[in-house]
Design a protein around this motif. Structure first.
Motif, PDB file in Angstrom:
ATOM      1  N   GLN A   1       0.823  -1.210   0.000  1.00  0.00           N
ATOM      2  CA  GLN A   1       0.000   0.000   0.000  1.00  0.00           C
ATOM      3  C   GLN A   1       0.857   1.260   0.000  1.00  0.00           C
ATOM      4  OE1 GLN A   1      -3.446   0.165  -0.320  1.00  0.00           O
ATOM      5  NE2 GLN A   1      -2.915   2.314  -0.673  1.00  0.00           N
ATOM      6  N   GLY A   2       1.979   1.220   0.749  1.00  0.00           N
ATOM      7  CA  GLY A   2       2.865   2.375   0.754  1.00  0.00           C
ATOM      8  C   GLY A   2       3.490   2.631  -0.604  1.00  0.00           C
ATOM      9  N   MET A   3       3.861   1.556  -1.299  1.00  0.00           N
ATOM     10  CA  MET A   3       4.434   1.697  -2.639  1.00  0.00           C
ATOM     11  C   MET A   3       3.394   2.229  -3.615  1.00  0.00           C
ATOM     12  SD  MET A   3       6.567  -1.892  -2.665  1.00  0.00           S
ATOM     13  CE  MET A   3       7.380  -1.705  -4.260  1.00  0.00           C
ATOM     14  N   ARG A   4       2.177   1.742  -3.484  1.00  0.00           N
ATOM     15  CA  ARG A   4       1.097   2.219  -4.370  1.00  0.00           C
ATOM     16  C   ARG A   4       0.864   3.713  -4.174  1.00  0.00           C
ATOM     17  NH1 ARG A   4      -2.797  -1.963  -6.021  1.00  0.00           N
ATOM     18  NH2 ARG A   4      -4.431  -0.391  -5.788  1.00  0.00           N
ATOM     19  N   GLN A   5       0.895   4.141  -2.925  1.00  0.00           N
ATOM     20  CA  GLN A   5       0.650   5.564  -2.668  1.00  0.00           C
ATOM     21  C   GLN A   5       1.805   6.412  -3.175  1.00  0.00           C
ATOM     22  OE1 GLN A   5      -2.218   5.937  -2.130  1.00  0.00           O
ATOM     23  NE2 GLN A   5      -2.757   7.729  -0.936  1.00  0.00           N
ATOM     24  N   ARG A   6       3.013   5.886  -3.153  1.00  0.00           N
ATOM     25  CA  ARG A   6       4.143   6.600  -3.742  1.00  0.00           C
ATOM     26  C   ARG A   6       3.957   6.748  -5.252  1.00  0.00           C
ATOM     27  NH1 ARG A   6       6.984   3.828   0.530  1.00  0.00           N
ATOM     28  NH2 ARG A   6       8.456   5.235   1.597  1.00  0.00           N
ATOM     29  N   VAL A   7       3.482   5.695  -5.907  1.00  0.00           N
ATOM     30  CA  VAL A   7       3.221   5.774  -7.348  1.00  0.00           C
ATOM     31  C   VAL A   7       2.128   6.806  -7.628  1.00  0.00           C
ATOM     32  CG1 VAL A   7       2.393   4.503  -9.367  1.00  0.00           C
ATOM     33  CG2 VAL A   7       3.984   3.414  -7.783  1.00  0.00           C
ATOM     34  N   ALA A   8       1.095   6.802  -6.803  1.00  0.00           N
ATOM     35  CA  ALA A   8       0.023   7.792  -6.974  1.00  0.00           C
ATOM     36  C   ALA A   8       0.561   9.211  -6.811  1.00  0.00           C
ATOM     37  CB  ALA A   8      -1.100   7.523  -5.982  1.00  0.00           C
ATOM     38  N   LEU A   9       1.477   9.390  -5.872  1.00  0.00           N
ATOM     39  CA  LEU A   9       2.086  10.700  -5.676  1.00  0.00           C
ATOM     40  C   LEU A   9       2.904  11.098  -6.899  1.00  0.00           C
ATOM     41  CD1 LEU A   9       2.554  13.025  -3.721  1.00  0.00           C
ATOM     42  CD2 LEU A   9       4.440  11.725  -2.710  1.00  0.00           C
ATOM     43  N   ALA A  10       3.675  10.159  -7.442  1.00  0.00           N
ATOM     44  CA  ALA A  10       4.456  10.440  -8.650  1.00  0.00           C
ATOM     45  C   ALA A  10       3.538  10.775  -9.823  1.00  0.00           C
ATOM     46  CB  ALA A  10       5.332   9.234  -8.990  1.00  0.00           C
TER      47      ALA A  10
END
Length: 262
Positions: free
Chosen positions: A149-158
């Protein structure tokens, strides 16, 4: 020049609300007012958090700025124009990442750029740049189901940052993360924001601590109005793990918490 009144040389604010009222019909036929005759000015480049109890109007206000909800009365300006006309200069990030499962991390970041007709080579360059900025370069070819989930949110931020928005609208973007990951992503987000001078952030959160740590200014909403408007005069850069022990943080937290408890 966009956003400049040439005769006075004054830069228009990021957000200007004059008497904004938003009401929705209730089941009994009456109208429920969610935002009530709100006047508000947010300068460009400011990081503003909206806090308050559930139902106080935070998300409705954010949706109005995004052009997703129409005003019942009053005036809403974003970047000197209507929310609808300002959409191409906005980024919107929600609590859930909303990534496409049929796209890799890289292709998810490229999605908004595709919609804008950005050439393929430039899309790849921008995607690589922003994935690197959020520590996700090695995951660029992974599918969303392979990401935490943390990685997904980083992708969403990018993905949001790749659009190069002048104003970021964020609705509890880190709420679904565990405590340690949340601090890591908050730090990465702050570093991005501080490196891009002039970018405005309007950030909805239920977490008073998060609001104080990240923001220049916190608006406490209640019944669709601003109950308190607090300037967060804590020097940047901020060390998020230790900030909560600082006297000024504690003073602001207690001020806001005291009003929420009444």
């Amino acid at each position: 020049m966009t956003g400049i009144i040439m005769d006075t040389n004054v830069i228009t604010p990021a957000v200007q609300l004059d008497g904004l009222t938003i009401s929705f019909p209730s089941p009994d036929g009456s109208a429920k007012t969610v935002v009530d005759n709100l006047d508000l000015t947010i300068p460009r480049g400011q990081f503003v958090s909206l806090v308050g109890r559930s139902g106080c109007g935070k998300t409705t206000l954010l949706n109005a700025l995004a052009g997703l909800v129409d005003a019942t009365e009053g005036k809403t300006e974003v970047l000197g124009t209507t929310p609808f006309d300002a959409r191409t200069r906005m980024g919107f990030m929600m609590a859930r990442d909303a990534l496409f499962p049929w796209r890799t991390a890289q292709k998810n970041v490229e999605y908004g750029l595709e919609l804008r007709g950005v050439p393929k080579a430039e899309r790849r360059t921008q995607s690589a740049r922003w994935l690197a900025a959020v520590q996700m370069s090695e995951a660029s070819r992974l599918w969303t189901w392979q990401l935490s989930q943390g990685m997904r949110q980083r992708v969403a931020l990018a993905r949001t940052w790749a659009l190069d928005p002048d104003i970021l609208l964020m609705d509890e973007p880190f709420a679904a993360l565990d405590a340690q990951t949340r601090v890591e992503v908050q730090r990465e987000f702050l570093e991005l924001w501080q490196s891009q001078v002039g970018r405005t952030v309007i950030f909805v959160t239920h977490d008073l601590g998060e609001a104080i740590c990240l923001s220049d200014r916190v608006l406490l909403l209640g019944a669709g109005r601003v109950i308190d408007d607090v300037s967060i005069d804590i020097e940047r850069p901020r060390e998020l793990e230790t900030l909560t022990a600082e006297p000024r943080y504690i003073e602001i937290f207690n001020r806001l918490r005291g009003q929420l408890d009444h």
